[in-house]
Every structure is written in structure tokens, then in C-alpha cells.
Design an enzyme around this catalytic site. Sequence first.
Site, PDB file in Angstrom:
ATOM      1  N   SER A 138      50.936  64.841  85.311  1.00 23.87           N
ATOM      2  CA  SER A 138      51.915  65.613  84.549  1.00 23.87           C
ATOM      3  C   SER A 138      53.258  65.735  85.263  1.00 23.87           C
ATOM      4  O   SER A 138      54.282  65.979  84.624  1.00 23.87           O
ATOM      5  CB  SER A 138      51.371  67.012  84.236  1.00 23.87           C
ATOM      6  OG  SER A 138      50.969  67.665  85.422  1.00 23.87           O
ATOM      7  N   ASP A 386      53.602  78.917  86.973  1.00 24.46           N
ATOM      8  CA  ASP A 386      53.597  77.480  87.224  1.00 24.46           C
ATOM      9  C   ASP A 386      54.568  77.198  88.360  1.00 24.46           C
ATOM     10  O   ASP A 386      55.794  77.231  88.182  1.00 24.46           O
ATOM     11  CB  ASP A 386      54.010  76.717  85.969  1.00 24.46           C
ATOM     12  CG  ASP A 386      54.004  75.200  86.171  1.00 24.46           C
ATOM     13  OD1 ASP A 386      53.783  74.748  87.304  1.00 24.46           O
ATOM     14  OD2 ASP A 386      54.235  74.472  85.183  1.00 24.46           O
ATOM     15  N   HIS A 389      55.179  72.296  88.432  1.00 22.50           N
ATOM     16  CA  HIS A 389      56.126  71.521  87.637  1.00 22.50           C
ATOM     17  C   HIS A 389      57.533  72.085  87.802  1.00 22.50           C
ATOM     18  O   HIS A 389      57.737  73.105  88.471  1.00 22.50           O
ATOM     19  CB  HIS A 389      55.691  71.534  86.168  1.00 22.50           C
ATOM     20  CG  HIS A 389      54.309  71.004  85.969  1.00 22.50           C
ATOM     21  ND1 HIS A 389      53.211  71.826  85.848  1.00 22.50           N
ATOM     22  CD2 HIS A 389      53.861  69.733  85.890  1.00 22.50           C
ATOM     23  CE1 HIS A 389      52.121  71.082  85.701  1.00 22.50           C
ATOM     24  NE2 HIS A 389      52.485  69.804  85.726  1.00 22.50           N
TER      25      HIS A 389
END
Length: 416
Positions: A138, A386, A389
Amino acid sequence: MRFGSMKLLPPIGLLCFAVYFYYLFFTLTPSQPLHLPEFVSTINQSSLSASTLPVMAVDEKLCDYSNGKWVRTKRGPLYNGSSCVKIFKNRNCLSNGRPDSGFLHWRWKPSECHLPRFDPNIFLQLISNKRVAFVGDSLSRNHLSSLLCMLSTVSKPKIVHHRGSHWWLFRSHNAILSFYWSPFLVEGDQRKIPGPHYNTVYLDRVNMRWARDIDQMDMIVLSFGHWFMVPSVFYEGGKVLGCMRHPVSNCTVNIGFGGPIRRALRTALNSIIERKIGKGNNGVDVIVRTYSPSHFEGSWDKGGTCSKTKPYAIGQRQLEGEDAQIRMIEMEEVENAKKRAKKLRGFRLEVLDVTKLALLRPDGHPGAYMNPFPFANGVPKVVQNDCVHWCLPGPVDTWSEVLVQMMKHMARVAKE
């Protein structure tokens, strides 16, 4: 994402894990679908020949862009959360209510040279009549999303649904960017909830989801790493090689993550050499993007956050531990592959080294703003963060600034 010495999670921990990794499986939202038959007829037409491209100056020497510092800039990014529809909602930090925007006003200043601002037109010129594949997890998709947003400021791509991947066709330059989900690069099954709580990885078998299309690729960007940090069972030669953090009772050999990462990258690079070059096909440019560190303050599954609003200054954070080990393995395997392929024509392999510049940006992650307005109704007991990312726009845009300089250099080398 650094998981530390994680043992089997209790039910509430498994639930958190499931919710968190839900975001790892999102695919980029297609904005303008294009059916495959139409695409095939289009790409077979050489709509833009090399002779129509303007001549570009290329660098005489590739600078070491990995060492430097972040400095303030008044210039903002090329795009924003409203202008680019290719941003995942959980990466669109400002639209999700992040109150500060200072993280957008920093630029990377290499110690040895100048890093130009990303020019979408130059990048598109470099990939004219080519197919560029991003292969990985990702974070690879995070990088490609950023790149697509910047390129879309000058040319809108068409989406093509292809087996095992998404392709974006830039008709203006007869070029394709694609993404292949392959978090191990080799064959493997990710841990699932419900389901096995560990990965099953076959280190000597390349993932055919992307490898079957190698003959169609002119440039391949490989990146991976984070999925090797969770409990896993590794196979080689049809037998269990060992495990990571003892996910099953009958696997007694704990081999950690270093050896498996090395083997997986070696298998991937060997597959490219054998499939693309070994059969006498046209050459290929291969870029290995190094590991992008996470910035959890505390355990990722126990309320860890990343609340900093400024980059680290030089000396505040050192490259060490797992981050340094993974980067070193990637650098070594690239050099080993260069030696194995040094007599092959048309094979160019380089490292896109982002580890150090990413390490210094704890402020660039979505954090709690991976979800829309997480504090709109007060501070909840549990806030999901998060810290792996990157916000879009954000520091990840810089990766493409370095990439385009590498591509210019590789284009010059190809002409020599």
C-alpha cells in the site's frame, strides 16, 4: 509499520488489526473507466513518436539525493485534496479536518546538489510510449497516487481494468502507469481476520500477478517490507524455512525478517533478469525504492500516535535498528543483482533511496486524520492512527522528484 515483539492479539486487538489493515486493501478509485478492447486499439497506435519530443538536458552525474535536510518553502504542492480525485479518503488529511497545513511547506534539500521541483511534463516525456509498473504494497500505491495527482495537473489519464492490476493510460504521451498489489513481491497469502493470523510466504516463487506481465513493462518500481514485520511462516523449496515471531506451535525456527526480505527481493530481481533479458527482449529499467519508516509513538495496536507537526532536524533522529537493516539489505541485493546482470544489454537497475528523507518526516502521516473529523464529537476513548502511510499532498511527493532525476540519468546512460 513496526509491530515490535507482537504476540497473538486478544479479540479486541484482532478487531483493531482488522480495521487497520482494511485500509491496506483499498484500490485506487477509477475516475474514467476505459474498456480493455478500446485501450488495446489505442496503445497499438504510436500516437507520439520520440522524434516529436523536445530535447531535454540530462544530468551528467547522478547526485546522492538520500542525504540532506528539510527546509521551509512558501510554495505549496502542485495539487490539493479537491483537485485530485485519485486521493484515498484516508490519505486526504486536510479534507479530513487536519487543523495544520505546515507539513505542506517543506522541501528536501540534498547535501550535494539541487533537487528541482517536480515537472509533470518532463516526467511524461520520459515515459512516452512506455509502460511503467509499480509493484508492491500500500505504500507503493501511496507513491503512485501522489504521482498520478501531480501528472493529472497537465494530462488526465484513462483507467484500464487489467487482470490483477489497474492501468492508467496517458493518451497525450501513449504511456501507461500501473499498480500491482504484491506486498511480498513473491507468492504469499496475507494474514486475515477471520482466518489465519499469520502470513504464508513462498520465498522462491515470484508472484505471477505481476511477473506474467514483465514482457510488457519498460520500467518496474519495486517496493515492499512492512508485511514482513508481522507473524509469518516462510517456505522455500516446498518446505518450511522458518517463522517470524512463532505464529504456529510446530514452527520452532524463528528466522526473523531480514533473511526472508533478502530472499524475496533476490527472487523478484532474478525473475526480471531471466524473464525480460534472458529471452533476448528489449531492455528494462528497474527501480528498487527503499523502506519507508513508520513513526508510531507507542505501539501501533495500542493507541500509538504520530502527532508531531514539524520534520526532525539533522541529528534529532538517526537511521538505526530495523529501518537501517531493511535499507541495507535492499542496497546490497541491488548491487548483487547488478553483478549478476552486468553483461546483459539494456538492463538498468538503481535504488530510489527514500529511507532517510522519510525518516525525518514524522509530521507527514495521516495520524488520527485517516478518518474524517475524528474529534468532531470530543476525544473518543480509542483513536485509530495511521503513522505508516503519507498524507496527500505531502512528503511522498518528493519521492517522485528524486525519481524523475534518476530517470533522466538512466536515459542518458541508455544513449551511451
